[in-house]
Design a protein around this motif. Sequence first.
Motif, PDB file in Angstrom:
ATOM      1  N   GLY A 168       0.829  -1.198   0.000  1.00 11.53           N
ATOM      2  CA  GLY A 168       0.000   0.000   0.000  1.00 11.53           C
ATOM      3  C   GLY A 168       0.858   1.241   0.000  1.00 11.53           C
ATOM      4  O   GLY A 168       2.042   1.199   0.338  1.00 11.53           O
ATOM      5  N   SER A 169       0.250   2.338  -0.378  1.00 18.04           N
ATOM      6  CA  SER A 169       0.986   3.593  -0.460  1.00 18.04           C
ATOM      7  C   SER A 169       1.158   4.209   0.926  1.00 18.04           C
ATOM      8  O   SER A 169       0.183   4.377   1.667  1.00 18.04           O
ATOM      9  CB  SER A 169       0.244   4.573  -1.379  1.00 18.04           C
ATOM     10  N   THR A 358       7.952 -14.485   0.932  1.00 12.79           N
ATOM     11  CA  THR A 358       7.041 -14.148  -0.163  1.00 12.79           C
ATOM     12  C   THR A 358       6.979 -15.251  -1.219  1.00 12.79           C
ATOM     13  O   THR A 358       5.901 -15.722  -1.579  1.00 12.79           O
ATOM     14  CB  THR A 358       7.468 -12.822  -0.818  1.00 12.79           C
ATOM     15  N   VAL A 359       8.123 -15.681  -1.719  1.00 14.63           N
ATOM     16  CA  VAL A 359       8.130 -16.635  -2.841  1.00 14.63           C
ATOM     17  C   VAL A 359       7.647 -18.022  -2.425  1.00 14.63           C
ATOM     18  O   VAL A 359       7.118 -18.782  -3.246  1.00 14.63           O
ATOM     19  CB  VAL A 359       9.527 -16.741  -3.488  1.00 14.63           C
ATOM     20  N   GLU A 360       7.819 -18.359  -1.158  1.00 19.13           N
ATOM     21  CA  GLU A 360       7.346 -19.661  -0.691  1.00 19.13           C
ATOM     22  C   GLU A 360       5.886 -19.628  -0.267  1.00 19.13           C
ATOM     23  O   GLU A 360       5.343 -20.637   0.183  1.00 19.13           O
ATOM     24  CB  GLU A 360       8.216 -20.144   0.485  1.00 19.13           C
ATOM     25  N   GLY A 361       5.246 -18.459  -0.377  1.00 16.61           N
ATOM     26  CA  GLY A 361       3.822 -18.351  -0.056  1.00 16.61           C
ATOM     27  C   GLY A 361       3.513 -18.396   1.424  1.00 16.61           C
ATOM     28  O   GLY A 361       2.370 -18.607   1.820  1.00 16.61           O
ATOM     29  N   ILE A 362       4.542 -18.183   2.265  1.00 14.15           N
ATOM     30  CA  ILE A 362       4.341 -18.260   3.712  1.00 14.15           C
ATOM     31  C   ILE A 362       3.408 -17.162   4.197  1.00 14.15           C
ATOM     32  O   ILE A 362       2.488 -17.406   4.996  1.00 14.15           O
ATOM     33  CB  ILE A 362       5.699 -18.181   4.444  1.00 14.15           C
ATOM     34  N   ALA A 363       3.626 -15.934   3.712  1.00 14.58           N
ATOM     35  CA  ALA A 363       2.797 -14.808   4.150  1.00 14.58           C
ATOM     36  C   ALA A 363       1.336 -15.039   3.823  1.00 14.58           C
ATOM     37  O   ALA A 363       0.444 -14.806   4.654  1.00 14.58           O
ATOM     38  CB  ALA A 363       3.290 -13.518   3.493  1.00 14.58           C
ATOM     39  N   GLU A 364       1.063 -15.525   2.616  1.00 15.00           N
ATOM     40  CA  GLU A 364      -0.324 -15.752   2.197  1.00 15.00           C
ATOM     41  C   GLU A 364      -0.986 -16.836   3.034  1.00 15.00           C
ATOM     42  O   GLU A 364      -2.137 -16.700   3.439  1.00 15.00           O
ATOM     43  CB  GLU A 364      -0.343 -16.130   0.720  1.00 15.00           C
ATOM     44  N   LEU A 408       2.251  -9.630   8.483  1.00 11.03           N
ATOM     45  CA  LEU A 408       1.264  -8.933   9.312  1.00 11.03           C
ATOM     46  C   LEU A 408       0.508  -7.829   8.579  1.00 11.03           C
ATOM     47  O   LEU A 408      -0.680  -7.619   8.847  1.00 11.03           O
ATOM     48  CB  LEU A 408       1.942  -8.354  10.554  1.00 11.03           C
ATOM     49  N   VAL A 409       1.186  -7.103   7.693  1.00  6.98           N
ATOM     50  CA  VAL A 409       0.525  -5.976   7.026  1.00  6.98           C
ATOM     51  C   VAL A 409      -0.695  -6.427   6.226  1.00  6.98           C
ATOM     52  O   VAL A 409      -1.766  -5.804   6.322  1.00  6.98           O
ATOM     53  CB  VAL A 409       1.517  -5.186   6.152  1.00  6.98           C
ATOM     54  N   PRO A 410      -0.624  -7.510   5.424  1.00  8.05           N
ATOM     55  CA  PRO A 410      -1.846  -7.955   4.719  1.00  8.05           C
ATOM     56  C   PRO A 410      -2.980  -8.325   5.673  1.00  8.05           C
ATOM     57  O   PRO A 410      -4.150  -8.061   5.374  1.00  8.05           O
ATOM     58  CB  PRO A 410      -1.363  -9.184   3.933  1.00  8.05           C
TER      59      PRO A 410
END
Length: 492
Positions: A168-169, A358-364, A408-410
Motif C-alpha cells: 500500500g501507499s 514471499t516466494v514460498e507463499g508463507i505470508a499468504e 502482518l501488514v496484509p
Amino acid sequence: MIELLLFGSFFLFLALGIPVAFSLGLSAVTVLITTDGLQVLDVVPSVMFPSMSSGTLLAIPFFVLAGIIMQYTGISQRLIDLAFLVFGRFSHGLAAVTIISAFFFSAISGSGPATVAAIGAILIPALVRNGYQKKHAVSLVAASGSMGIVVPPSIAFIIFAVVASEFGSISISRLFIAGIVPGVIMAVAFFVAALFVPRVRELAGLPTKAKSGTSDSGLLTKGQKPTAEAAVTSGASVGATAGDGSTTTQLLAVGTGAADPTETVDPEGGFGEFLSALVKAIPGLLIPVIILGGIYGGIFTPTEAGAVASVFALLVGLFVYRELKWTDLPKVFLESGVSTAVIMFIVGVASLFSYVITVEGIAERVSTAVLGVTDNKFVILAVITVILLIVGAFVDAISAFYLFIPILVPILLGVGVDMTTIGVFMTVNLAIGLFTPPVGLNLYVGAGIGKVKLEEVVRGIMPFLICAIIALLFITYIPAISNWLPDLLGVG
C-alpha cells in the motif's frame, strides 16, 4: 513445513548465539537450498544488492552521520542545560529533564541506542546523585531512549515505508509526522512511571538556598561553588525553610564530572541564565525544525533532509560550538560508515529472509489461517501486539520489519487498519523491545554507561515497561492518535 524450517532454523541459530543478521541470512539460505538445491544460491546477491541500493534508504547514512556528529558537538549537554533550567527546580524535575532531553535528541539522531549514549553519560550520574537508585536511573534513560525510533526523523520509519510499499501507499513524510503524538504519549508514560519509582532519599544532595543570600550550615548561596566541607558527600538531604514557609532547593553535584548539569546550571537561575542557555541550545533545536520544516514545506525530500542535517550539524560543531575539531572528522566519518554498514548488512540479509517468505507463499498461508480463525480487528491487534512485544525483546526493529511486514501488514489491512496506524503501531511495539529483557539494546548501552550489572537494570525496568505498554494500547486502539496530526497538516 517450510514455515517451521524457516522460523525454526532462525530461532535455533539465535539460541546458538549467532548474531541476528547472520541468523536471518543462514535460515533463508537453508530454506532455499532445501527447496531448490545449491544452484538457487545465485539468487542471493540479486536479492540483497537491490534492497541495499534503494534510493530511499540513502537517507539512513545521512541521518546516522548527523546523529554521530551531534555526539561530538556538545549539543546534548546544551539541550540538557536548557531543560534543567526549566524543570530542574521541581521534585521530579531531573526525571522530566531526562525524558525531555531524550525526546529532543531523538528528533536529531533517529536512533534509540544513540540517544541513550548521548544523554546517559550526563544524566545517569546526576540521577544517582539526586536520590535515584542506579538501576532506576539507568532504566529511565534506557526507556526514554526508545523514543529515538518513534520521534521523527526515524530510521525505523524509513525502513517500514520501503518494506511496506508493496502492500500500500505510505510516505516517509506522513510516518514522520505521525510519530510525533505517539512520541509525546510515550514521554508522558515514562514520566508517570518515574513518579512511582522509589528514591533512596527524597531530596538527595539538595541544599536550600538561604533567602538572604548568605550561607549557613554548609548551604550554598547562588553561584557559590561547593567546597569539600560544604559538599554533602554522603548524599544525604539538607533542608531549610525560607522566610515564606516554603522549602526551596538547589541541586548539589558531588564530584568533579564536567558533564553533570547540576554542576554547571542553577535550576533557580534567573531569566538571564535561561536566555543564555536557550541561545546556546538554539543550533541544536534548529536541526529537527530544519529537517521537518524542509520536508513538510516541500523544500527537500527526506533523503535530502538527512544531507542538510549532516552539513548543518557539521557547521555547528566546527564553527559555532567549536567542540568538533578538524582532527575528529576522520573518526566521525569512520564511525558513521561502520554504523551504516551494519544497518545496510541487516537490510540485505533481512530482505533475503523476506524474499523467502514471499516466494514460498508463507505470508499468504499465514494470513489466510489467521483470518480463518477470526476477523475481529481488536483480537487480531491484541495477538499481534503480544507477538511483536516478544519478538522485539530478541530482534532489532529493522530485522523485525523484514520478518513480519510481509506477514502482518496484509492481515491488518484485511481487517481495516490503515497503513499509517500499522507503521506507528509496529514501530512503538519494537521501540519497547529496545528496553525489554533479555536482549534490549538500550539496556546494554545504559548498563555500560552506568557501570551496573544488566541483572540490576532488569529489576528496575518494570515500572517503565508497564507504563509503555499502557501507552502502546492507546496508540494501537485509537487510530486518531497516529492520523490526527498528518491529516491536520494535509500530509499524504
